[in-house]
Scaffold this motif. Sequence first.
Motif, PDB file in Angstrom:
ATOM      1  N   THR A  71      30.044  36.215  -1.728  1.00 11.15           N
ATOM      2  CA  THR A  71      29.792  34.781  -1.849  1.00 11.15           C
ATOM      3  C   THR A  71      28.325  34.584  -2.192  1.00 11.15           C
ATOM      4  O   THR A  71      27.451  35.205  -1.579  1.00 11.15           O
ATOM      5  CB  THR A  71      30.106  34.053  -0.529  1.00 11.15           C
ATOM      6  OG1 THR A  71      31.492  34.210  -0.220  1.00 11.15           O
ATOM      7  CG2 THR A  71      29.790  32.568  -0.644  1.00 11.15           C
ATOM      8  N   LYS A  95      36.413  31.300  -6.653  1.00 10.85           N
ATOM      9  CA  LYS A  95      36.577  30.011  -5.984  1.00 10.85           C
ATOM     10  C   LYS A  95      35.201  29.344  -5.906  1.00 10.85           C
ATOM     11  O   LYS A  95      34.173  30.026  -5.860  1.00 10.85           O
ATOM     12  CB  LYS A  95      37.150  30.181  -4.570  1.00 10.85           C
ATOM     13  CG  LYS A  95      38.587  30.684  -4.555  1.00 10.85           C
ATOM     14  CD  LYS A  95      39.107  30.821  -3.133  1.00 10.85           C
ATOM     15  CE  LYS A  95      40.539  31.360  -3.135  1.00 10.85           C
ATOM     16  NZ  LYS A  95      41.072  31.498  -1.763  1.00 10.85           N
ATOM     17  N   SER A  97      33.261  26.491  -3.487  1.00 14.52           N
ATOM     18  CA  SER A  97      33.402  25.722  -2.251  1.00 14.52           C
ATOM     19  C   SER A  97      32.184  24.843  -2.044  1.00 14.52           C
ATOM     20  O   SER A  97      31.074  25.155  -2.491  1.00 14.52           O
ATOM     21  CB  SER A  97      33.606  26.644  -1.047  1.00 14.52           C
ATOM     22  OG  SER A  97      32.424  27.337  -0.721  1.00 14.52           O
ATOM     23  N   TYR A 132      34.656  19.142   3.342  1.00 10.37           N
ATOM     24  CA  TYR A 132      34.793  20.458   2.720  1.00 10.37           C
ATOM     25  C   TYR A 132      35.628  20.328   1.448  1.00 10.37           C
ATOM     26  O   TYR A 132      36.488  19.444   1.350  1.00 10.37           O
ATOM     27  CB  TYR A 132      35.473  21.432   3.687  1.00 10.37           C
ATOM     28  CG  TYR A 132      34.800  21.499   5.033  1.00 10.37           C
ATOM     29  CD1 TYR A 132      33.688  22.306   5.230  1.00 10.37           C
ATOM     30  CD2 TYR A 132      35.257  20.727   6.102  1.00 10.37           C
ATOM     31  CE1 TYR A 132      33.051  22.354   6.468  1.00 10.37           C
ATOM     32  CE2 TYR A 132      34.624  20.764   7.336  1.00 10.37           C
ATOM     33  CZ  TYR A 132      33.519  21.582   7.510  1.00 10.37           C
ATOM     34  OH  TYR A 132      32.890  21.613   8.721  1.00 10.37           O
ATOM     35  N   THR A 134      37.327  22.875  -1.971  1.00 12.01           N
ATOM     36  CA  THR A 134      37.494  24.162  -2.647  1.00 12.01           C
ATOM     37  C   THR A 134      38.310  23.999  -3.921  1.00 12.01           C
ATOM     38  O   THR A 134      39.051  23.014  -4.089  1.00 12.01           O
ATOM     39  CB  THR A 134      38.217  25.197  -1.748  1.00 12.01           C
ATOM     40  OG1 THR A 134      39.474  24.661  -1.329  1.00 12.01           O
ATOM     41  CG2 THR A 134      37.386  25.564  -0.539  1.00 12.01           C
ATOM     42  N   TYR A 136      39.996  26.888  -7.270  1.00 14.69           N
ATOM     43  CA  TYR A 136      40.195  28.277  -7.716  1.00 14.69           C
ATOM     44  C   TYR A 136      40.279  28.320  -9.227  1.00 14.69           C
ATOM     45  O   TYR A 136      40.813  27.404  -9.859  1.00 14.69           O
ATOM     46  CB  TYR A 136      41.482  28.835  -7.099  1.00 14.69           C
ATOM     47  CG  TYR A 136      41.961  30.141  -7.725  1.00 14.69           C
ATOM     48  CD1 TYR A 136      41.536  31.366  -7.218  1.00 14.69           C
ATOM     49  CD2 TYR A 136      42.828  30.143  -8.814  1.00 14.69           C
ATOM     50  CE1 TYR A 136      41.967  32.563  -7.790  1.00 14.69           C
ATOM     51  CE2 TYR A 136      43.263  31.332  -9.391  1.00 14.69           C
ATOM     52  CZ  TYR A 136      42.824  32.539  -8.869  1.00 14.69           C
ATOM     53  OH  TYR A 136      43.244  33.716  -9.440  1.00 14.69           O
ATOM     54  N   VAL A 152      38.864  30.256   2.218  1.00 16.41           N
ATOM     55  CA  VAL A 152      37.466  30.655   2.087  1.00 16.41           C
ATOM     56  C   VAL A 152      36.854  30.865   3.472  1.00 16.41           C
ATOM     57  O   VAL A 152      35.966  31.694   3.658  1.00 16.41           O
ATOM     58  CB  VAL A 152      36.678  29.577   1.306  1.00 16.41           C
ATOM     59  CG1 VAL A 152      35.180  29.834   1.361  1.00 16.41           C
ATOM     60  CG2 VAL A 152      37.158  29.511  -0.132  1.00 16.41           C
ATOM     61  N   GLU A 157      40.525  23.358   5.879  1.00 13.67           N
ATOM     62  CA  GLU A 157      40.769  23.836   4.517  1.00 13.67           C
ATOM     63  C   GLU A 157      42.231  23.672   4.118  1.00 13.67           C
ATOM     64  O   GLU A 157      43.136  23.858   4.931  1.00 13.67           O
ATOM     65  CB  GLU A 157      40.366  25.312   4.435  1.00 13.67           C
ATOM     66  CG  GLU A 157      40.283  25.872   3.047  1.00 13.67           C
ATOM     67  CD  GLU A 157      39.571  27.227   3.007  1.00 13.67           C
ATOM     68  OE1 GLU A 157      39.569  27.852   1.934  1.00 13.67           O
ATOM     69  OE2 GLU A 157      39.021  27.660   4.042  1.00 13.67           O
ATOM     70  N   TYR A 258      41.300  19.912  -1.970  1.00 12.33           N
ATOM     71  CA  TYR A 258      41.573  21.072  -2.835  1.00 12.33           C
ATOM     72  C   TYR A 258      41.934  20.510  -4.212  1.00 12.33           C
ATOM     73  O   TYR A 258      42.768  19.603  -4.314  1.00 12.33           O
ATOM     74  CB  TYR A 258      42.722  21.917  -2.292  1.00 12.33           C
ATOM     75  CG  TYR A 258      42.987  23.154  -3.112  1.00 12.33           C
ATOM     76  CD1 TYR A 258      42.226  24.307  -2.929  1.00 12.33           C
ATOM     77  CD2 TYR A 258      43.976  23.189  -4.088  1.00 12.33           C
ATOM     78  CE1 TYR A 258      42.443  25.445  -3.688  1.00 12.33           C
ATOM     79  CE2 TYR A 258      44.197  24.315  -4.857  1.00 12.33           C
ATOM     80  CZ  TYR A 258      43.434  25.448  -4.645  1.00 12.33           C
ATOM     81  OH  TYR A 258      43.642  26.556  -5.413  1.00 12.33           O
TER      82      TYR A 258
END
Length: 263
Positions: A71, A95, A97, A132, A134, A136, A152, A157, A258
Amino acid sequence: MKKVMLTALCALSASSLSQAHDLWVYAQDAKQGKPLQAVLGYGDNFPAGDPIPEKRLHIFPPLELVTPNKTEALQQQGENYHYVSPQALGAGEYKISSTYRPTFWSKNADGWKMQNLSEVPDAHYCEQSSMYATTYFNIGGAKVSEFAQKPVGLELEIVPLVDPSQIKPMQVVPVQVLYNGEPVKGATIIGTADTLTKLDWDAVMDHREPQAFSGKTDKNGVMNLIPLVTGNWKLKTSHEAEFPDQKICQKKKMYSTYTFSVK
């Protein structure tokens, strides 16, 4: 009676805050042999990003680029919501984030303040908000692995349980909500797509974003999403707990999104 009214006010306040802004991320330009161009979206203008108000910049650490092996922080470049990778990307799975640091928000008769109850003693509601996000993507013909369906490691999440790069309209898509790595039963997931939001932009700007899908997770934290249209999709969920010190704040609330594309 006063207690009932206060409860209603708190619920309304919480709802207003949760609908006021979302956090999301997406890859604006991801090609093999070129640095990644990524966007931190915050506000209403999904899927595009908007400049983040100066007084809120401290809430957002740099976007992170996640691979199966490491990361790394992305670098802010240009507009304050725009980020790039330090190096060109190779073929592989990735990904992105984003995190909105835990921040106190209290509401009194004058509106919202970025403070807790000890700082705003006449506030009728306070929550410590965390956000949060994320997404992909894969490039260079990389094979999709179990990495695409793994979390992640964020506090809250949403994780797809199928290959997120190959989702089609009318496909049953199981997704899971995790809080500290554990499934969340009964979590509400709401989905929308830019295909729909652009049809009623006035509603978007009035914090009444048109929604395409809503459902609740089962005992395993899983819900089946059925996207009906192509477009850029955003799934969002929230989770709340009592704040440990009620003199400081009433609620700890987490929000997560997401994003993916349906082609």
